[in-house]
Design a protein around this motif. Structure first.
Motif, mmCIF file in Angstrom:
data_model
loop_
_atom_site.group_PDB
_atom_site.id
_atom_site.type_symbol
_atom_site.label_atom_id
_atom_site.label_comp_id
_atom_site.label_asym_id
_atom_site.label_seq_id
_atom_site.Cartn_x
_atom_site.Cartn_y
_atom_site.Cartn_z
ATOM 1 N N ALA A 100 5.673 19.302 -0.714
ATOM 2 C CA ALA A 100 5.141 20.046 0.436
ATOM 3 C C ALA A 100 3.622 19.953 0.550
ATOM 4 C CB ALA A 100 5.555 21.510 0.353
ATOM 5 N N ASP A 101 2.949 19.588 -0.545
ATOM 6 C CA ASP A 101 1.483 19.555 -0.558
ATOM 7 C C ASP A 101 0.908 18.149 -0.418
ATOM 8 O OD1 ASP A 101 1.529 22.292 -0.958
ATOM 9 O OD2 ASP A 101 1.452 22.114 -3.152
ATOM 10 N N ARG A 102 1.733 17.146 -0.295
ATOM 11 C CA ARG A 102 1.242 15.768 -0.267
ATOM 12 C C ARG A 102 0.518 15.458 1.033
ATOM 13 N NH1 ARG A 102 6.617 13.175 -3.257
ATOM 14 N NH2 ARG A 102 6.138 14.141 -5.273
ATOM 15 N N ASN A 103 -0.686 14.925 0.889
ATOM 16 C CA ASN A 103 -1.511 14.626 2.056
ATOM 17 C C ASN A 103 -2.533 13.554 1.686
ATOM 18 O OD1 ASN A 103 -3.227 14.527 4.237
ATOM 19 N ND2 ASN A 103 -3.467 16.744 4.431
ATOM 20 N N PRO A 104 -2.249 12.291 1.983
ATOM 21 C CA PRO A 104 -3.180 11.223 1.603
ATOM 22 C C PRO A 104 -4.503 11.246 2.359
ATOM 23 C CG PRO A 104 -1.369 10.352 2.908
ATOM 24 C CD PRO A 104 -1.024 11.770 2.592
ATOM 25 N N LEU A 105 -4.613 12.094 3.401
ATOM 26 C CA LEU A 105 -5.902 12.228 4.077
ATOM 27 C C LEU A 105 -6.934 12.911 3.185
ATOM 28 C CD1 LEU A 105 -4.844 13.264 7.691
ATOM 29 C CD2 LEU A 105 -5.955 11.132 7.018
ATOM 30 N N VAL A 106 -6.477 13.740 2.257
ATOM 31 C CA VAL A 106 -7.400 14.477 1.393
ATOM 32 C C VAL A 106 -7.266 14.097 -0.088
ATOM 33 C CG1 VAL A 106 -7.500 16.424 2.977
ATOM 34 C CG2 VAL A 106 -5.816 16.440 1.149
ATOM 35 N N ALA A 107 -6.197 13.410 -0.462
ATOM 36 C CA ALA A 107 -5.997 13.056 -1.874
ATOM 37 C C ALA A 107 -7.103 12.119 -2.359
ATOM 38 C CB ALA A 107 -4.632 12.398 -2.059
ATOM 39 N N THR A 108 -7.565 12.347 -3.595
ATOM 40 C CA THR A 108 -8.705 11.600 -4.125
ATOM 41 C C THR A 108 -8.366 10.845 -5.409
ATOM 42 O OG1 THR A 108 -10.980 11.801 -4.981
ATOM 43 C CG2 THR A 108 -9.495 13.652 -5.401
ATOM 44 N N SER A 109 -9.027 9.720 -5.582
ATOM 45 C CA SER A 109 -8.879 8.917 -6.799
ATOM 46 C C SER A 109 -10.008 9.195 -7.804
ATOM 47 C CB SER A 109 -8.863 7.422 -6.450
ATOM 48 O OG SER A 109 -10.068 7.037 -5.803
ATOM 49 N N LYS A 110 -10.726 10.287 -7.632
ATOM 50 C CA LYS A 110 -11.861 10.595 -8.508
ATOM 51 C C LYS A 110 -11.459 10.625 -9.980
ATOM 52 C CE LYS A 110 -15.613 13.927 -9.253
ATOM 53 N NZ LYS A 110 -16.234 15.207 -8.796
ATOM 54 N N GLY A 111 -10.290 11.182 -10.277
ATOM 55 C CA GLY A 111 -9.860 11.281 -11.669
ATOM 56 C C GLY A 111 -9.721 9.941 -12.356
ATOM 57 N N VAL A 112 -9.449 8.897 -11.585
ATOM 58 C CA VAL A 112 -9.347 7.550 -12.170
ATOM 59 C C VAL A 112 -10.704 7.134 -12.722
ATOM 60 C CG1 VAL A 112 -8.846 5.131 -11.693
ATOM 61 C CG2 VAL A 112 -7.465 6.915 -10.610
ATOM 62 N N GLY A 113 -11.759 7.369 -11.947
ATOM 63 C CA GLY A 113 -13.099 7.047 -12.429
ATOM 64 C C GLY A 113 -13.466 7.839 -13.674
ATOM 65 N N GLU A 114 -13.064 9.106 -13.715
ATOM 66 C CA GLU A 114 -13.347 9.948 -14.882
ATOM 67 C C GLU A 114 -12.594 9.456 -16.109
ATOM 68 O OE1 GLU A 114 -14.108 14.076 -12.326
ATOM 69 O OE2 GLU A 114 -12.135 13.648 -13.176
ATOM 70 N N LEU A 115 -11.366 8.987 -15.911
ATOM 71 C CA LEU A 115 -10.575 8.445 -17.019
ATOM 72 C C LEU A 115 -11.215 7.169 -17.564
ATOM 73 C CD1 LEU A 115 -7.878 9.093 -18.496
ATOM 74 C CD2 LEU A 115 -6.743 7.556 -16.874
ATOM 75 N N ILE A 116 -11.652 6.300 -16.666
ATOM 76 C CA ILE A 116 -12.325 5.064 -17.079
ATOM 77 C C ILE A 116 -13.613 5.381 -17.827
ATOM 78 C CG2 ILE A 116 -13.574 3.049 -16.178
ATOM 79 C CD1 ILE A 116 -11.490 3.030 -13.887
ATOM 80 N N ASP A 138 -7.416 6.240 -0.430
ATOM 81 C CA ASP A 138 -8.847 6.407 -0.154
ATOM 82 C C ASP A 138 -9.664 5.151 -0.429
ATOM 83 O OD1 ASP A 138 -8.933 6.348 -2.937
ATOM 84 O OD2 ASP A 138 -10.052 8.220 -3.152
ATOM 85 N N GLY A 139 -8.979 4.026 -0.666
ATOM 86 C CA GLY A 139 -9.705 2.779 -0.890
ATOM 87 C C GLY A 139 -10.608 2.809 -2.099
ATOM 88 N N GLY A 140 -10.339 3.701 -3.040
ATOM 89 C CA GLY A 140 -11.161 3.813 -4.243
ATOM 90 C C GLY A 140 -12.422 4.631 -4.062
ATOM 91 N N GLU A 141 -12.563 5.275 -2.907
ATOM 92 C CA GLU A 141 -13.782 6.042 -2.638
ATOM 93 C C GLU A 141 -13.997 7.126 -3.683
ATOM 94 O OE1 GLU A 141 -15.896 8.565 1.012
ATOM 95 O OE2 GLU A 141 -13.829 7.859 1.196
ATOM 96 N N GLY A 142 -12.947 7.858 -4.016
ATOM 97 C CA GLY A 142 -13.080 8.921 -5.009
ATOM 98 C C GLY A 142 -13.507 8.389 -6.362
ATOM 99 N N MET A 143 -12.892 7.315 -6.786
ATOM 100 C CA MET A 143 -13.234 6.711 -8.075
ATOM 101 C C MET A 143 -14.715 6.348 -8.134
ATOM 102 S SD MET A 143 -11.663 3.258 -9.867
ATOM 103 C CE MET A 143 -12.304 2.091 -8.643
ATOM 104 N N MET A 144 -15.222 5.797 -7.057
ATOM 105 C CA MET A 144 -16.600 5.319 -7.059
ATOM 106 C C MET A 144 -17.624 6.438 -6.916
ATOM 107 S SD MET A 144 -16.008 2.297 -7.781
ATOM 108 C CE MET A 144 -17.751 1.923 -7.908
ATOM 109 N N THR A 145 -17.201 7.680 -6.675
ATOM 110 C CA THR A 145 -18.150 8.796 -6.632
ATOM 111 C C THR A 145 -18.482 9.329 -8.024
ATOM 112 O OG1 THR A 145 -16.433 10.506 -6.420
ATOM 113 C CG2 THR A 145 -17.292 9.541 -4.370
ATOM 114 N N VAL A 146 -17.786 8.879 -9.041
ATOM 115 C CA VAL A 146 -18.050 9.360 -10.405
ATOM 116 C C VAL A 146 -19.397 8.819 -10.872
ATOM 117 C CG1 VAL A 146 -17.267 9.284 -12.810
ATOM 118 C CG2 VAL A 146 -15.600 9.550 -10.955
ATOM 119 N N PRO A 147 -20.334 9.692 -11.247
ATOM 120 C CA PRO A 147 -21.679 9.244 -11.625
ATOM 121 C C PRO A 147 -21.656 8.250 -12.776
ATOM 122 C CG PRO A 147 -21.633 11.633 -11.337
ATOM 123 C CD PRO A 147 -20.206 11.166 -11.288
#
Length: 344
Positions: A100-116, A138-147
């Motif tokens: 019920a909560d799935r929404n790829p418009l807001v889902a982020t890949s940021k955690g992938v960058g943090e894991l790496i 998100d085309g990797g946008e979230g991942m690439m925001t990780v400092p």
């Protein structure tokens, strides 16, 4: 008689190991003389890290990261010496988000960058990353925001195992093919495609790499494109790479039958999924497909599978079918039927 059982996981239901075990139990019940070799597989989606880490004698490391919907989740990677093996699904997977909560418009890949970032900081300079099963587009946008992600990744060898060969954009791209599976309706799909076009142009302007039509860049909501363009990662067929690691070719040399499968088999199966990889590497051994649901049966038969079997009866709704005990029971019965109908 030797039967190789080499399935993928049934997503949001059973691990590949649990699927293989249930099938093997059915075979043992119906045909106890058979020698069964269980080879759980992954094409880069959820479970790949655990499969390869166990096979290679490593250990699992768990860390908290940003989940696909912004909360904290416990992700993991496997460590074998200076090599880290990870699934992006452990950080941004669809299984982490209630339907019920799935929404790829807001889902982020940021955690992938943090894991790496965590793996590299721990001393790993060789990364094997499985792309598949993400809740994101998100085309990797979230991942690439990780400092610091770009700086940390310099000099690190990154191999990306992709579960599909779809491009970044277009009718076969990340948004139009996979976003509906992640909760997107038709209007959301068009908005995601628009955003992905902007993302592709930004990637091209910053890196000189045009990911728009490049194979495998659409994997995991476009993470394939970001990994390749920004981090210099090699994009590989996930299932072929995994089959190499587990020694599949040696296992099938003296096999009489191969059984593979996945949660749902359809025309997308032909685009680099586990069953198709197994079929390509079967060395003329008959390959039988036992999957939770079978769609597009004609194209699957034309691909060369020796037989198709839908594990879940049509009378059982999906909400019931994905219960682990129900799925195991259905797999057991399907394996018994295989022995009765094929082996005799």
């Amino acid at each position: 008689m030797k039967i190789v059982v080499a399935p993928d996981s049934y997503k949001e239901c059973l691990s590949a190991g649990e699927v293989a075990s249930a099938i093997a139990s059915g075979i043992a019940s119906a045909y106890p003389e058979a020698v069964v070799s269980e080879i759980p597989l992954s094409d880069g989606g959820e479970g790949m890290a655990a499969i390869l880490t166990e096979r290679l004698g490593g250990e699992m490391v768990k860390i908290p990261v940003t989940g696909p919907m912004g909360g904290v989740v416990e992700a993991y990677y496997g460590r074998i010496g200076d090599t880290a093996v990870m699934d992006v699904a452990s950080a941004c997977g669809l299984q982490l988000v209630p339907p019920a909560d799935r929404n790829p418009l807001v889902a982020t890949s940021k955690g992938v960058g943090e894991l790496i970032k965590a793996a590299i900081r721990s001393g790993c300079d060789d990364l094997i990353i499985g792309l598949g099963g993400s809740a994101t587009c998100d085309g990797g946008e979230g991942m690439m925001t990780v400092p610091g992600i770009l700086e940390l990744a310099r000099g690190v060898n990154i191999r990306v195992f992709c579960d599909v060969d779809n491009p970044f954009l277009g009718p076969n791209g990340a948004a139009r093919v996979f976003a509906p599976q992640k909760g997107a309706d038709s209007q959301m799909v068009e908005e995601l495609e628009r955003r992905m076009k902007i993302r592709a142009e930004l990637i091209r302007s910053l890196t000189g790499v045009d990911v728009a039509e490049m194979p495998r860049t659409g994997a995991a909501g476009g993470l394939g494109g970001a990994f390749h363009a920004y981090l210099g990662a090699e994009l590989l067929s996930g299932i072929d790479a995994v089959l190499d690691v587990v020694g599949f070719d040696q296992e099938v040399i003296d096999a009489d039958y191969i059984i593979t499968g996945e949660g749902t088999s359809d025309k997308q199966t032909l685009s680099g999924k586990v069953p198709m990889g197994v079929l390509r590497r079967s060395d003329s051994v008959p390959v039988f497909l036992l999957s939770g649901r079978i769609r597009d049966a004609e194209c699957l038969r034309e691909a060369g599978f020796a037989g198709l079997s839908q594990v879940t009866p049509d009378s059982i709704p999906a909400s019931e079918a994905i219960k682990p005990d129900v799925a195991k029971g259905n797999l057991f019965c399907a394996a018994v039927r295989f022995c009765d109908e094929v082996i005799g």
